[in-house]
Design a protein around this motif. Structure first.
Motif, mmCIF file in Angstrom:
data_model
loop_
_atom_site.group_PDB
_atom_site.id
_atom_site.type_symbol
_atom_site.label_atom_id
_atom_site.label_comp_id
_atom_site.label_asym_id
_atom_site.label_seq_id
_atom_site.Cartn_x
_atom_site.Cartn_y
_atom_site.Cartn_z
ATOM 1 N N GLU A 89 0.819 -1.211 0.000
ATOM 2 C CA GLU A 89 0.000 0.000 0.000
ATOM 3 C C GLU A 89 0.850 1.256 0.000
ATOM 4 O OE1 GLU A 89 -2.674 -0.130 3.219
ATOM 5 O OE2 GLU A 89 -3.677 -1.962 2.585
ATOM 6 N N GLN A 90 1.973 1.192 0.731
ATOM 7 C CA GLN A 90 2.792 2.387 0.886
ATOM 8 C C GLN A 90 3.424 2.827 -0.426
ATOM 9 O OE1 GLN A 90 5.351 0.720 3.810
ATOM 10 N NE2 GLN A 90 4.174 1.472 5.528
ATOM 11 N N SER A 91 3.785 1.869 -1.265
ATOM 12 C CA SER A 91 4.510 2.218 -2.482
ATOM 13 C C SER A 91 3.712 3.109 -3.402
ATOM 14 C CB SER A 91 4.917 0.940 -3.224
ATOM 15 O OG SER A 91 3.774 0.210 -3.612
ATOM 16 N N SER A 92 2.382 3.052 -3.335
ATOM 17 C CA SER A 92 1.555 3.866 -4.209
ATOM 18 C C SER A 92 1.743 5.356 -3.945
ATOM 19 C CB SER A 92 0.077 3.495 -4.018
ATOM 20 O OG SER A 92 -0.332 3.768 -2.689
ATOM 21 N N GLU A 93 2.237 5.695 -2.743
ATOM 22 C CA GLU A 93 2.441 7.103 -2.403
ATOM 23 C C GLU A 93 3.551 7.732 -3.242
ATOM 24 O OE1 GLU A 93 3.018 7.768 1.740
ATOM 25 O OE2 GLU A 93 1.831 6.030 2.305
ATOM 26 N N PHE A 94 4.426 6.901 -3.796
ATOM 27 C CA PHE A 94 5.601 7.422 -4.469
ATOM 28 C C PHE A 94 5.564 7.260 -5.975
ATOM 29 C CE2 PHE A 94 6.772 6.248 -0.170
ATOM 30 C CZ PHE A 94 7.323 7.427 0.281
ATOM 31 N N VAL A 95 4.443 6.747 -6.478
ATOM 32 C CA VAL A 95 4.350 6.535 -7.915
ATOM 33 C C VAL A 95 4.591 7.858 -8.646
ATOM 34 C CG1 VAL A 95 2.830 5.912 -9.810
ATOM 35 C CG2 VAL A 95 2.814 4.556 -7.709
ATOM 36 N N GLY A 96 5.520 7.840 -9.594
ATOM 37 C CA GLY A 96 5.798 9.022 -10.401
ATOM 38 C C GLY A 96 6.758 10.004 -9.772
ATOM 39 N N LYS A 97 7.174 9.763 -8.523
ATOM 40 C CA LYS A 97 8.080 10.676 -7.854
ATOM 41 C C LYS A 97 9.529 10.239 -8.061
ATOM 42 C CE LYS A 97 4.804 12.184 -4.303
ATOM 43 N NZ LYS A 97 4.525 12.303 -2.858
ATOM 44 N N ARG A 98 10.339 11.161 -8.529
ATOM 45 C CA ARG A 98 11.745 10.874 -8.815
ATOM 46 C C ARG A 98 12.531 10.854 -7.509
ATOM 47 N NH1 ARG A 98 15.187 11.770 -13.382
ATOM 48 N NH2 ARG A 98 17.274 12.531 -12.827
ATOM 49 N N ILE A 99 13.389 9.854 -7.352
ATOM 50 C CA ILE A 99 14.179 9.694 -6.136
ATOM 51 C C ILE A 99 15.664 9.700 -6.502
ATOM 52 C CG2 ILE A 99 14.663 8.220 -4.148
ATOM 53 C CD1 ILE A 99 11.874 6.950 -4.628
ATOM 54 N N ALA A 100 16.421 10.584 -5.872
ATOM 55 C CA ALA A 100 17.859 10.675 -6.115
ATOM 56 C C ALA A 100 18.615 10.033 -4.963
ATOM 57 C CB ALA A 100 18.280 12.133 -6.268
ATOM 58 N N PHE A 101 19.550 9.159 -5.297
ATOM 59 C CA PHE A 101 20.449 8.557 -4.311
ATOM 60 C C PHE A 101 21.833 9.148 -4.507
ATOM 61 C CE2 PHE A 101 17.247 5.390 -3.622
ATOM 62 C CZ PHE A 101 17.525 4.832 -2.377
ATOM 63 N N LEU A 102 22.305 9.881 -3.524
ATOM 64 C CA LEU A 102 23.628 10.480 -3.601
ATOM 65 C C LEU A 102 24.548 9.708 -2.658
ATOM 66 C CD1 LEU A 102 22.639 14.261 -3.599
ATOM 67 C CD2 LEU A 102 22.718 12.622 -5.497
ATOM 68 N N GLY A 103 25.335 8.826 -3.236
ATOM 69 C CA GLY A 103 26.162 7.918 -2.465
ATOM 70 C C GLY A 103 25.533 6.538 -2.459
ATOM 71 N N VAL A 104 26.222 5.558 -3.042
ATOM 72 C CA VAL A 104 25.671 4.205 -3.085
ATOM 73 C C VAL A 104 26.706 3.211 -2.553
ATOM 74 C CG1 VAL A 104 23.882 4.443 -4.814
ATOM 75 C CG2 VAL A 104 26.246 4.186 -5.567
ATOM 76 N N GLY A 105 27.183 3.515 -1.344
ATOM 77 C CA GLY A 105 28.013 2.564 -0.622
ATOM 78 C C GLY A 105 27.114 1.460 -0.074
ATOM 79 N N GLU B 166 22.549 16.305 -12.049
ATOM 80 C CA GLU B 166 21.573 15.573 -12.867
ATOM 81 C C GLU B 166 20.646 14.734 -12.011
ATOM 82 O OE1 GLU B 166 24.322 14.997 -16.882
ATOM 83 O OE2 GLU B 166 24.413 13.526 -15.252
ATOM 84 N N ALA B 167 21.170 14.167 -10.928
ATOM 85 C CA ALA B 167 20.354 13.327 -10.052
ATOM 86 C C ALA B 167 19.343 14.155 -9.270
ATOM 87 C CB ALA B 167 21.245 12.552 -9.092
ATOM 88 N N VAL B 168 19.775 15.307 -8.773
ATOM 89 C CA VAL B 168 18.920 16.129 -7.908
ATOM 90 C C VAL B 168 17.868 16.895 -8.701
ATOM 91 C CG1 VAL B 168 18.920 18.085 -6.310
ATOM 92 C CG2 VAL B 168 20.691 16.315 -6.137
ATOM 93 N N ALA B 169 18.189 17.321 -9.904
ATOM 94 C CA ALA B 169 17.251 18.111 -10.711
ATOM 95 C C ALA B 169 15.963 17.328 -10.949
ATOM 96 C CB ALA B 169 17.899 18.478 -12.042
ATOM 97 N N GLY B 170 14.862 17.873 -10.489
ATOM 98 C CA GLY B 170 13.564 17.240 -10.689
ATOM 99 C C GLY B 170 13.208 16.184 -9.673
ATOM 100 N N ALA B 171 14.113 15.895 -8.733
ATOM 101 C CA ALA B 171 13.850 14.861 -7.725
ATOM 102 C C ALA B 171 13.011 15.425 -6.579
ATOM 103 C CB ALA B 171 15.155 14.306 -7.179
#
Length: 279
Positions: free
Chosen positions: A6-22, A67-72
């Protein structure tokens, strides 16, 4: 397990930026990908090789910080504390006005993050732990000054893809760090000792490891599923005059319980020291 359907529907269409992928950034990323939303995610890392590796592995986009942050609408900061100041300066110039910033950097307060971001930026601070790598993490979240309840709830829903999430006042995060943040290391430490004891008693290391890991898994499952107090569960194993009582007597004689409490107090103090020094 996380309740993500149910929770995932809240984020449909929303861009998510990950800065750092350790390690921790990848753990949280993997959880979101398991929900089936790789097209929404873009990653950026100071190591171009690491960035390319993660992007290919999870089928997500990759790019520079800008590029990651723009539009996120959601920006997850997962770099080392020492690298955060420079990253925040770079992020601020490209951050959307309504973006929610979520930080998993240890020891950096929401006040510090807010100071280095555009005025009014909503910030959530997270203390996760490494079992997030297998979808069984325990994360605690705290809201910054400008973060509304609905935004904190969104952060909780997003992070739940990697395990359980609770909200706590930021003043309690040092204690959370000592309990669940560092907690897996305590468990691994005990596992090491139990396996070594098995070897000493004549069992092969592979067999001892299998016995110990399944025993801990089973015990943790009993705690979670029954809801019984650990004292009650311990007493059910401890027959009068039996082997378990003899073992527990030795642990008490060596003040193991007190040592654990003291160790966790030390972890909490160190967490506070790191926060006061802001990385």
């Amino acid at each position: 397990m996380p309740e993500t359907a149910e929770q995932s529907s809240e984020f449909v269409g929303k861009r998510i930026a990950f800065l750092g992928v350790g390690m921790m950034g990848e753990a949280l990323l993997a959880g979101l990908v398991r929900e089936g939303r790789p097209a929404q995610i873009v990653v950026s890392d100071h190591s171009s090789d690491r960035q390319a590796e993660v992007a290919e592995k999870y089928g997500v986009q990759a790019g520079s910080v800008a590029e990651a942050v723009a539009g996120a609408s959601r920006v997850i900061l997962a770099v080392k504390p020492k690298d955060m100041s420079a990253l925040l300066d770079e992020v601020g110039a490209h951050l959307e006005s309504d973006a929610l910033v979520i930080s998993v950097a240890a020891g950096l307060t929401t006040a510090y993050l807010e100071e280095h971001l555009p005025a009014g930026t909503p910030v959530v601070r997270v203390m996760p732990n490494t079992p997030a790598l297998v979808g069984e993490g325990m994360s605690a979240v705290s809201a910054g000054t400008h973060c509304e309840e609905s935004q904190l709830a969104e952060a909780q829903a997003l992070l739940s893809s990697s395990g359980k999430v609770i909200a706590v006042p930021e003043s309690q995060l040092d204690a959370v760090t000592a309990i669940s943040g560092s907690g897996p290391a305590y468990v691994f430490y005990v596992v090491e000792a139990m396996v070594e004891a098995g070897v000493l008693l004549g069992i092969t290391r592979a067999t001892a490891t299998e016995l110990v890991v399944q025993t801990l898994y089973g015990a943790a499952t009993m705690l979670k599923e029954t809801g019984d107090h650990p004292t009650l569960l311990r007493e059910r194993v401890s027959s009068p005059g039996g082997t378990t009582v003899a073992a527990l007597r030795q642990l008490d004689d060596h003040k193991v319980r007190a040592a654990f409490v003291t160790a966790m107090e030390a972890a909490a103090r160190r967490s506070a020291e790191l926060a006061s020094g802001q990385g």
